[in-house]
Enzyme design. Structure first.
Site, PDB file in Angstrom:
ATOM      1  N   LYS A  72       0.856  -1.248   0.136  1.00  0.00           N
ATOM      2  CA  LYS A  72       0.107   0.003  -0.068  1.00  0.00           C
ATOM      3  C   LYS A  72       0.857   1.241   0.203  1.00  0.00           C
ATOM      4  CE  LYS A  72      -2.705   0.526   3.756  1.00  0.00           C
ATOM      5  NZ  LYS A  72      -1.734  -0.330   4.021  1.00  0.00           N
ATOM      6  N   THR A  74       3.841   1.504  -1.045  1.00  0.00           N
ATOM      7  CA  THR A  74       4.478   1.324  -2.436  1.00  0.00           C
ATOM      8  C   THR A  74       3.693   1.823  -3.366  1.00  0.00           C
ATOM      9  OG1 THR A  74       5.631  -0.626  -1.818  1.00  0.00           O
ATOM     10  CG2 THR A  74       5.689  -0.207  -3.962  1.00  0.00           C
ATOM     11  N   ARG A  95       3.253   8.022   6.761  1.00  0.00           N
ATOM     12  CA  ARG A  95       3.339   7.782   8.304  1.00  0.00           C
ATOM     13  C   ARG A  95       4.908   7.710   8.519  1.00  0.00           C
ATOM     14  NH1 ARG A  95      -0.005   2.770   9.049  1.00  0.00           N
ATOM     15  NH2 ARG A  95       0.613   2.840   6.954  1.00  0.00           N
ATOM     16  N   LYS A 106       9.195  -6.784  10.201  1.00  0.00           N
ATOM     17  CA  LYS A 106       8.625  -6.262   8.922  1.00  0.00           C
ATOM     18  C   LYS A 106       9.604  -5.590   8.199  1.00  0.00           C
ATOM     19  CE  LYS A 106       4.962  -3.356   7.115  1.00  0.00           C
ATOM     20  NZ  LYS A 106       4.172  -2.264   7.638  1.00  0.00           N
ATOM     21  N   ALA A 274      -2.160   1.291  12.558  1.00  0.00           N
ATOM     22  CA  ALA A 274      -3.683   1.302  12.503  1.00  0.00           C
ATOM     23  C   ALA A 274      -4.381  -0.106  13.080  1.00  0.00           C
ATOM     24  CB  ALA A 274      -3.850   1.170  10.909  1.00  0.00           C
ATOM     25  N   PHE A 302      -3.004  -0.505   7.051  1.00  0.00           N
ATOM     26  CA  PHE A 302      -3.683  -1.863   6.871  1.00  0.00           C
ATOM     27  C   PHE A 302      -4.835  -1.913   5.698  1.00  0.00           C
ATOM     28  CE2 PHE A 302      -1.692  -2.468  11.022  1.00  0.00           C
ATOM     29  CZ  PHE A 302      -0.709  -3.460  10.673  1.00  0.00           C
ATOM     30  N   PHE A 382       3.061  -8.119  -8.584  1.00  0.00           N
ATOM     31  CA  PHE A 382       4.016  -9.044  -7.818  1.00  0.00           C
ATOM     32  C   PHE A 382       4.631  -9.889  -9.151  1.00  0.00           C
ATOM     33  CE2 PHE A 382       4.630  -8.730  -3.211  1.00  0.00           C
ATOM     34  CZ  PHE A 382       3.670  -7.871  -2.939  1.00  0.00           C
ATOM     35  N   TRP A 410       6.159  -1.136  -8.086  1.00  0.00           N
ATOM     36  CA  TRP A 410       7.381  -1.854  -7.564  1.00  0.00           C
ATOM     37  C   TRP A 410       8.628  -2.091  -8.438  1.00  0.00           C
ATOM     38  CZ3 TRP A 410      10.068  -6.411  -8.033  1.00  0.00           C
ATOM     39  CH2 TRP A 410      11.056  -6.865  -6.925  1.00  0.00           C
TER      40      TRP A 410
END
Lengths: 556, 556
Positions: A72, A74, A95, A106, A274, A302, A382, A410
């Site tokens: 998200k 990205t 954020r 992560k 979140a 999220f 992806f 990406w």
């Protein structure tokens, strides 16, 4: 085979931050340098433009993610580069990452691949010190509170009813429940306490919702810290330290300017999680962007059940923001997970499972529709997605009449989201009927039920005995007319992390309610959600290193 | 009547930090801006000049201070302005203030009156984030350590023999002794723990003694964290996080450039407390100054019994520094306290008590003589000093053959220490016989006895049973050949804060010994010295405030 995010970020040619400021329309006298590539932006930028028209506000949200995240951030970062590519004046408000996850599982929150914010090492480490200021501000309250009790307790505070906890910006499970003040009497009052992670501090929420330094001071003063022996509320302002706290936050309140790999301006400011907090960057950063750019892209953490709901019910309501469109990020792999495929098998082609998992996407689309907002589905590609899977998802969207575009940021940077940007240029011009889901004057139970039914698809809401007592207390104290900040697992629409898809007829359990009277909302903790994470068996810290020249490896 | 330090600092006309860099001879490409008036200085400055000759090194120390401090930092700052006034190229290296005392009792460590370092608000708050980086680095070790035990404990760590503590940059007495890991098993291992203040972290000592980023990484890796079930030492490097820790410290290792109110360059870097740590700014800052200036002035915390002893026995020995002269700051009011006058009555004239208190000054002079260094007594004038008192002290110095000058920098800035500077210009050219007091190869007991007899005037040293066991353990493990870092109350030559003057025939009691194997010394805790302070009944925080324009009041 692929370059790591860190390698790509390190290869980026950054522009000096004063040039980025110029590009964003920020006068150089309104920035303070933090090295060559980071700057604090003065709140004067917003004040001086208060009568100017706002740009269009685009929210990026997502389906329920896998534990690895669905790109998200990205997509958000790539989108601003795409807008610039088609000649539009755009900015992004993001954020700030927390050090807890950086060293834990992560990694950071600065985008990925060719859609990243740089300098990523700094952004993911101490950045400009905002998190540390919040930690200091929070812990100064705790130190003064315990000191007050130790030094005579004029406020008659009940040491067993202190509700304000200490924080650290660290995943540190042993600090969840502690006992402090052990040993001789000079060590102060002995009591049960606990630490939250800094992003879960109410100070973070206050920072993100304040619209000036004086507003911040007032909100900090209004935070509930404890009850006295007569059961009455004790606030930060009763400790007479709101001025000192605002002073501690004097720089942290200013948004931070950085850039994308494609040298477009980004404000990064405030970073509540979140799942346990309201999950959006600061109001001040969003409003500053809206004065500077025609298109402002922002994200909420999220899925739409968590971040977007709180963005639309809490942040936009409180800050009087009018969102113009929503991007719902979906990935083939997360849809397969929602089609009941195990995490280990998500890389294998499975069109049927993917289509079955579209029920989760459908639910989040309905949530955005319930808020009266136009939307577009962004399929975040992806490398492991197959042509058949992507086409099947595109067909599903077409069949059901959902606007849709591929996001290939990406791999391609801004060029990978030009179609998405062009759809949004039209979408934001549509009239919309944005409205929060509930009225704050409604009862706490009704507000929670509305969220649970509309955004999660739940049938009903159950309350622990503790939560029931808390509701009665909040009503008695007149604290019930506040929006609700739901704390819930992010990977499921339910409060059970393992349940995927879009279940119906389930019950959401409210374990505990916490009044955030400074931030101005009530936190509702569901299931077993934690406000202090732990480290995994092999923390990410174990693979990180730096050489004499300052080159970092293993940050991602 | 008088302006506050904060008011004077706010009236100063600061030069942009790149101009200060130019004045100091630092190329602009070797600084990173932190706003307009602060910068990080690249370690390249030192590397590029490694074959150049060093300037002269002047240490500022003091007699045992009152609880309000005797203006050692003020004299140090004023002295660099005085050197510049007489046309000499001078710089000063100072310690960074800790937030604990800022919110507690004392306030900051940026000088006072017209001899201050600016921007004082920033320097006394988050500055460039070094303290926060140290806190993060320290607590990442603790989190990984407890996580290791929780996740299977391959290293077989004995949870009851964890010696590494968490830290916060806060005066917070209830954190001195805590129990962590309470609650369900997922909250990790339950054990007794405690927090120190950040300045007491071994990470701070390591930062201050490291001479490169790789040296820092190695020292961090060598820190002792616990013992295993077989009684063997467990080090940070066993947790495989030394690389991550060095990464966390990548900016903190760089000295910070600021200026005096007379616009002369100052490096502020590292700030261990001299009562519980080695009490000097970083070796990197001192060495960088020595390459840039002909005269480098630096301070060591509290009296010569604490800071100077550790500067000369630990820092100079480890960093191979050759000090050239020492300034011993004395004040009329502290001398009266050593003449047995109560704190409340120090403002009243009392020549006899002052002369009686000169025994304390005499003792510190003997300490500096024992190190083989030339010295000058600086009489730091206060507004409450009477002419009779000052003349009596001047006469005392003359009678006993001690070089002496008035320091009036608080009231007059650099102009108030021109005589002192001129004396020092001559003193530093004298041959000196500087030599640490003891050989590191001597026994722990002999080293401590040497310090206690030479610098405190003690007769002997007593050890607790715990300390005796620790000495035996350290000897068994081969950790005894290290210098000693004494932790002791600052207001007395003894280990009892209330005993003034220069007592004889007393015993120093060693309560506990802590091996700082990364920093490379053994901490010896005397009496009841604390490594986590508490807040006073009315914390300084209570009088602080900030307005919408960012104007601060009450910081001092």
């Amino acid at each position: 085979m692929y370059k790591t995010d860190l390698e790509i970020a390190q290869e980026a040619t950054m522009m000096k931050i004063d040039e980025i400021a110029k590009k964003a329309g920020i006068p150089v006298e309104d920035i303070e340098y933090y090295g060559n590539y980071k700057a604090k932006v003065s709140l004067d930028v917003l004040k001086e433009r208060k009568n100017e028209e706002d740009g269009k506000l685009i929210l990026v949200t997502a389906i329920n993610p896998t534990k690895a995240g669905e790109g998200k951030s990205t997509t958000t970062v790539g989108l601003v580069d795409a807008f610039q590519k088609i000649g539009k004046n755009a900015m992004v408000a993001l954020r700030e990452p927390s050090l807890g996850p950086v060293f834990g599982l992560k990694g950071g929150a600065a985008g990925g691949g060719y859609a990243q914010v740089v300098p990523m090492e700094d952004i993911n480490l101490h950045f400009t010190g905002d998190m540390h200021a919040i930690t200091t501000c929070n812990n100064l309250i705790s130190a003064c509170l315990d000191n007050h009790i130790h030094q005579g307790n004029v406020l008659n505070i009940d040491k067993d009813r202190v509700v304000f906890k200490r924080v650290l910006d660290m995943n540190d499970r042993v600090l969840r429940q502690v006992e402090v003040g052990l040993g001789p009497k000079a060590n102060g009052v002995e009591r049960k306490d606990g630490f939250n992670i800094t992003v879960a501090s109410e100070v973070m929420a206050v920072l993100c919702l304040a619209d000036s330094l004086m507003d911040l001071k007032e909100k900090l003063g209004n935070m509930l810290v404890a009850y006295n022996m007569d059961g009455e509320a004790v606030y930060v302002k009763d400790l007479e330290i709101a001025g000192a706290l605002a002073m501690v936050m004097k720089d942290a309140i200013k948004p931070n300017l950085v850039q994308t790999i494609e040298n477009n301006p980004v404000l990064i400011h405030g970073g509540p999680f979140a799942n346990i907090a309201h999950g959006c960057n600061s109001v001040l950063a969003t409003k500053t962007c809206l004065k500077l750019a025609d298109y402002v892209i922002t994200e909420a953490g999220f899925g739409a059940d968590l971040g977007a709901e709180k963005f639309l019910d809490i942040k936009c309501r409180k800050a009087n923001l009018k969102p113009n469109a929503v991007v719902i990020v979906a990935t083939i792999r997360a849809l397969k997970q929602h089609g009941n495929i195990a995490y280990e098998d998500l890389q294998k082609e499975n069109v049927d499972a993917m289509l079955e998992g579209c029920c989760n996407l459908k639910k989040h689309i309905e949530t955005i529709q319930a808020f009266g907002l136009p939307y577009v589905v962004a399929i975040n590609e992806f490398a492991t997605d197959t042509k058949e899977e992507v086409e099947a998802l595109q067909d599903w969207c077409k069949t059901h009449g959902h606007p849709m575009a591929l996001s290939q940021v990406w791999a391609k940077g801004g060029a990978g989201a030009v179609d998405l940007a062009e759809i949004l240029v039209d979408l934001v011009e549509m009239e919309n009927n944005y409205k929060p889901l509930y009225e704050v004057e409604d009862t706490i139970e009704n507000k929670i039920l509305t969220i649970a039914q509309t955004c999660y698809g739940a049938k009903d809401v159950a309350y622990s005995e503790e939560a029931k007592e808390q509701i009665a207390l909040f009503e008695k104290n007149g604290w019930d007319n506040l929006p609700i900040c739901m704390a819930k697992v992010p990977t499921s629409l339910t409060d059970d992390a393992k349940i995927c898809g879009a279940p119906k007829d389930f019950t959401i359990t409210i374990r505990e309610l916490r009044p955030s009277l400074g931030a101005g909302f009530i936190v509702a903790l569901t299931g077993s959600v934690m406000t202090m994470p732990g480290l995994p068996k092999v923390p990410a810290a174990n693979r990180m290193d730096i050489d004499e020249e300052g080159n970092i490896v293993g940050l991602f």
